[in-house]
Motif scaffolding. Structure first.
Motif, short mmCIF file in Angstrom:
data_model
loop_
_atom_site.label_atom_id
_atom_site.label_comp_id
_atom_site.label_asym_id
_atom_site.label_seq_id
_atom_site.Cartn_x
_atom_site.Cartn_y
_atom_site.Cartn_z
N ASP A 1 -9.25 6.69 -13.73
CA ASP A 1 -8.56 7.44 -12.68
C ASP A 1 -8.27 6.51 -11.51
N VAL A 2 -6.99 6.42 -11.14
CA VAL A 2 -6.60 5.46 -10.12
C VAL A 2 -7.20 5.79 -8.76
N GLY A 3 -7.31 7.07 -8.45
CA GLY A 3 -7.90 7.46 -7.18
C GLY A 3 -9.36 7.05 -7.07
N GLU A 4 -10.10 7.22 -8.16
CA GLU A 4 -11.50 6.80 -8.19
C GLU A 4 -11.61 5.28 -8.11
N LEU A 5 -10.71 4.60 -8.81
CA LEU A 5 -10.77 3.14 -8.86
C LEU A 5 -10.59 2.52 -7.48
N THR A 6 -9.57 2.97 -6.74
CA THR A 6 -9.32 2.39 -5.42
C THR A 6 -10.45 2.68 -4.45
N GLY A 7 -11.22 3.72 -4.74
CA GLY A 7 -12.31 4.07 -3.85
C GLY A 7 -13.59 3.28 -4.08
N VAL A 8 -13.72 2.65 -5.26
CA VAL A 8 -15.00 2.00 -5.59
C VAL A 8 -14.90 0.52 -5.95
N MET B 1 -0.85 6.31 -6.48
CA MET B 1 -2.14 5.64 -6.61
C MET B 1 -3.12 6.03 -5.52
N GLY B 2 -2.74 6.96 -4.64
CA GLY B 2 -3.64 7.42 -3.59
C GLY B 2 -2.98 7.45 -2.24
N GLU B 3 -3.76 7.78 -1.22
CA GLU B 3 -3.26 7.79 0.15
C GLU B 3 -3.06 6.36 0.65
N THR B 4 -2.05 6.18 1.48
CA THR B 4 -1.73 4.84 1.98
C THR B 4 -2.93 4.17 2.63
N ASN B 5 -3.64 4.90 3.47
CA ASN B 5 -4.77 4.33 4.19
C ASN B 5 -5.87 3.87 3.23
N SER B 6 -6.14 4.69 2.22
CA SER B 6 -7.17 4.35 1.23
C SER B 6 -6.78 3.11 0.44
N ILE B 7 -5.52 3.05 0.03
CA ILE B 7 -5.05 1.89 -0.74
C ILE B 7 -5.05 0.64 0.13
N ALA B 8 -4.63 0.79 1.38
CA ALA B 8 -4.63 -0.35 2.31
C ALA B 8 -6.04 -0.91 2.47
N ARG B 9 -7.02 -0.01 2.56
CA ARG B 9 -8.43 -0.44 2.69
C ARG B 9 -8.87 -1.20 1.43
N THR B 10 -8.46 -0.70 0.27
CA THR B 10 -8.82 -1.37 -0.99
C THR B 10 -8.18 -2.74 -1.09
N LEU B 11 -6.89 -2.81 -0.81
CA LEU B 11 -6.17 -4.09 -0.90
C LEU B 11 -6.78 -5.14 0.02
N THR B 12 -7.01 -4.76 1.27
CA THR B 12 -7.56 -5.72 2.23
C THR B 12 -8.98 -6.13 1.85
N GLY B 13 -9.76 -5.19 1.32
CA GLY B 13 -11.11 -5.52 0.89
C GLY B 13 -11.12 -6.53 -0.23
N ALA C 1 0.83 -1.21 0.00
CA ALA C 1 0.00 0.00 0.00
C ALA C 1 0.86 1.25 0.00
N ALA C 2 1.95 1.24 0.78
CA ALA C 2 2.85 2.39 0.85
C ALA C 2 3.55 2.61 -0.49
N LYS C 3 3.98 1.53 -1.13
CA LYS C 3 4.63 1.66 -2.44
C LYS C 3 3.65 2.18 -3.48
N ALA C 4 2.41 1.70 -3.42
CA ALA C 4 1.39 2.18 -4.35
C ALA C 4 1.13 3.67 -4.13
N SER C 5 1.14 4.09 -2.87
CA SER C 5 0.96 5.51 -2.56
C SER C 5 2.12 6.33 -3.11
#
Length: 326
Positions: free
Chosen positions: A136-143, A95-107, A87-91
């Motif tokens: 958009d990568v930010g939108e993608l990780t959010g949905v 690809m977005g904020e670490t916390n948001s990416i971490a939430r996406t990955l775990t989900g 998640a940190a590397k993606a950030s």
């Protein structure tokens, strides 16, 4: 005057260091009290978070919050650290904020099962979804987590999810709409209406058989089967899907983009290390190197805050007024 100014700056630095240390401690208290993390892992987590912070140039507090997201979703021990690192590397890659990416990955991992999908592979698929499409990568990780549970239930692989979304985005569809289209289409397959079931029967196939095709041959093959059955009858297609979003999604991948859909799917399936290569390049940029430098200074301040905090709390426990919090 200069001495007074210097003294004031030192006091202010100490105050900020104390605040940073207190916030960091609070983040770890959340992990300790609200997750199943062991005491032994907490100490290891603390060390690794600070080490990772210096590598990727992301503040330790932000990483600690990402670690809470990962552990609260059930990841423990080394797996939690691996998920956080990805998640940190993606950030760092943008690809977005670490916390948001971490939430996406775990989900996503929870939807497919950690035995079937790793954080590294998930990040690679998300990376390709963005690179091969116009999304958009930010939108993608959010949905994207809005569709992965249903996709996993149907046997639609994460690679197939990514390829579908990439292809649909080539028509100018944003991430949220693309996810809605895929979810609506999958829902029409798994929960067909009475009218949809009759249409399938006319084709000589049932919903269960269509789902079996998905599990054995993939989503694209199942959609091709429907395409052949409807034979250009978009009115019948609309009756089958029951929602315009599903109809649009179907036509987006089975129409002019059909060939490209197949190409994207095959490329997404390839187990390459494009994400890792892009991360290495991003971390070697001038901006990333500067962030690592400033973050390392912040982490030194955090360590000083840890020491000051112990001293201040020792004084406070003796009933002496807390001078740094004036």
């Amino acid at each position: 005057l200069a001495g007074t100014f210097a003294a004031a700056e030192i006091v202010n630095f100490g105050k900020q260091a104390l605040i940073a240390s207190a916030k960091y401690e609070t983040a770890f208290l959340q992990i300790k009290n609200l997750t199943d993390t062991s005491a032994a892992d907490l100490g290891r987590f603390n060390t690794r978070v600070r080490e990772l912070s210096n590598v990727v140039g992301i503040p330790s507090l932000e990483l600690a919050k990402g670690l809470y997201t990962v552990t609260s979703a059930g990841a423990l021990g080394e797996q939690a650290l691996q998920n956080l690192e990805i998640a940190a590397k993606a950030s760092a890659l943008g690809m977005g904020e670490t916390n948001s990416i971490a939430r996406t990955l775990t989900g996503v991992i929870n939807a497919y099962g950690k035995e079937n999908l790793s954080a590294a592979r998930t990040a690679e698929i998300l990376f390709k979804t963005v690179k091969l499409g116009a999304i958009d990568v930010g939108e993608l990780t959010g949905v994207i987590s809005n569709v992965t549970p249903l996709a996993a239930q149907l046997g639609v692989t994460m690679e197939e999810v990514g390829a579908f979304l990439s292809t649909v985005s080539l028509n100018g569809t944003n991430a949220g709409e693309a996810v809605t289209q895929l979810r609506s289409l999958l829902d029409a397959i798994i929960n067909p209406s009475e009218q949809a079931a009759k249409l399938l029967k006319q084709m000589g196939i049932s919903s269960n058989e269509l789902q079996q095709v998905i599990r054995e041959k993939g989503l694209r093959e199942a959609l091709l089967l429907l395409k052949e059955g409807f034979n250009g009858n978009n009115e019948a297609l609309s009756k089958f899907t029951g929602r315009k979003e599903a109809t649009i999604g179907f036509l987006s991948v089975m129409g002019q983009q059909l060939g490209r859909y197949g190409e994207i799917l095959e490329e997404t399936k390839l187990k390459t290390n494009g994400f890792e290569k892009a991360t290495v390049e991003a971390l070697n940029s001038s901006e990333a190197r500067w962030k690592r430098f400033t973050t390392s200074l912040s982490n030194i301040g955090l360590e000083i805050g840890d020491v000051l905090k112990k001293a201040v709390l020792a004084i406070a426990d003796q009933g002496v007024f807390r001078p740094f919090f004036i």
